[in-house]
Scaffold this motif. Sequence first.
Motif, PDB file in Angstrom:
ATOM      1  N   ALA A 111       9.038  -8.023   2.630  1.00 33.68           N
ATOM      2  CA  ALA A 111       8.276  -6.908   2.050  1.00 33.68           C
ATOM      3  C   ALA A 111       7.644  -6.073   3.154  1.00 33.68           C
ATOM      4  O   ALA A 111       7.608  -4.841   3.074  1.00 33.68           O
ATOM      5  N   GLU A 112       7.185  -6.734   4.209  1.00 36.22           N
ATOM      6  CA  GLU A 112       6.596  -6.011   5.341  1.00 36.22           C
ATOM      7  C   GLU A 112       7.657  -5.182   6.076  1.00 36.22           C
ATOM      8  O   GLU A 112       7.385  -4.055   6.498  1.00 36.22           O
ATOM      9  N   VAL A 153      10.288  -3.841   4.764  1.00 38.32           N
ATOM     10  CA  VAL A 153      10.557  -2.680   3.910  1.00 38.32           C
ATOM     11  C   VAL A 153       9.429  -1.664   4.048  1.00 38.32           C
ATOM     12  O   VAL A 153       9.672  -0.464   4.174  1.00 38.32           O
ATOM     13  N   LYS A 154       8.203  -2.159   4.049  1.00 39.02           N
ATOM     14  CA  LYS A 154       7.039  -1.278   4.141  1.00 39.02           C
ATOM     15  C   LYS A 154       7.030  -0.515   5.476  1.00 39.02           C
ATOM     16  O   LYS A 154       6.720   0.663   5.514  1.00 39.02           O
ATOM     17  N   ARG A 155       7.373  -1.209   6.575  1.00 40.58           N
ATOM     18  CA  ARG A 155       7.401  -0.573   7.899  1.00 40.58           C
ATOM     19  C   ARG A 155       8.528   0.435   8.014  1.00 40.58           C
ATOM     20  O   ARG A 155       8.408   1.445   8.699  1.00 40.58           O
ATOM     21  N   GLY A 156       9.674   0.140   7.354  1.00 42.86           N
ATOM     22  CA  GLY A 156      10.813   1.056   7.376  1.00 42.86           C
ATOM     23  C   GLY A 156      11.447   1.182   8.736  1.00 42.86           C
ATOM     24  O   GLY A 156      11.031   0.521   9.688  1.00 42.86           O
ATOM     25  N   PRO A 157      12.439   1.969   8.884  1.00 47.76           N
ATOM     26  CA  PRO A 157      13.075   2.728   7.815  1.00 47.76           C
ATOM     27  C   PRO A 157      13.975   1.838   6.960  1.00 47.76           C
ATOM     28  O   PRO A 157      14.479   0.830   7.415  1.00 47.76           O
ATOM     29  N   VAL A 158      14.120   2.236   5.694  1.00 49.87           N
ATOM     30  CA  VAL A 158      15.029   1.569   4.764  1.00 49.87           C
ATOM     31  C   VAL A 158      16.230   2.497   4.637  1.00 49.87           C
ATOM     32  O   VAL A 158      16.078   3.678   4.345  1.00 49.87           O
ATOM     33  N   LEU A 159      17.396   1.953   4.893  1.00 47.45           N
ATOM     34  CA  LEU A 159      18.562   2.834   4.868  1.00 47.45           C
ATOM     35  C   LEU A 159      19.843   2.107   4.538  1.00 47.45           C
ATOM     36  O   LEU A 159      19.944   0.892   4.670  1.00 47.45           O
ATOM     37  N   ILE A 160      20.798   2.895   4.091  1.00 45.82           N
ATOM     38  CA  ILE A 160      22.178   2.461   3.951  1.00 45.82           C
ATOM     39  C   ILE A 160      22.941   3.352   4.909  1.00 45.82           C
ATOM     40  O   ILE A 160      22.801   4.577   4.884  1.00 45.82           O
TER      41      ILE A 160
END
Length: 186
Positions: A76-77, A79-86
């Motif tokens: 979860a951390e 994801v929160k910090r990012g970046p989230v990508l495909i």
Amino acid sequence: MTGLTSLWLPMLVSAVVVFVLSSAIHMLPLWHRTDYPSVPDEGKVMDALRPMALPPGDYMVPRPKDQVELKSPEFAEKVKRGPVLILTVLPNRMMSTGSNLVMWFVYSLVVSFFAAYVASRALPASPGYLEVFRFVGTTAFVGYSLALWQMTIWYKRDFRMTLKSTFDGLIYALFTAGTFGWLWPR
């Protein structure tokens, strides 16, 4: 019922029509020129990824190993910090459109084949133009457009891009239907 082999001409001609239409839609500065914006500071992004030597393919970041990790506070951390990508990595060479165009034409033939199959089984021996148009157009639209929405629903592909591609699919379907209606054996 109409024999499928008697529909080879509308299948072929509609694939050619869709091929020409799609070429015009994507080469002219119409609605696709803004599909893929560049990332800010592109050079830094490329420099950061280059040492990783990612082979061509599709990647998700961050990517949990299993359901347990997916539910963990550490993930979860991330994801929160990012970046989230495909991320889709292509081969390091200039894009060769030749093989893509061949595959696109074959795909258009496949869509036309399925549209012909559905219409040939659903319609009587000598249907009217509008009956052919309706069955072929609906089937072609399904083939060209509906699966695009999965990428927007699950992977957050830009809604506008999917909408524009769906509109393209509608155009291809209408021209496919018109071609079949015109060339349907009587």
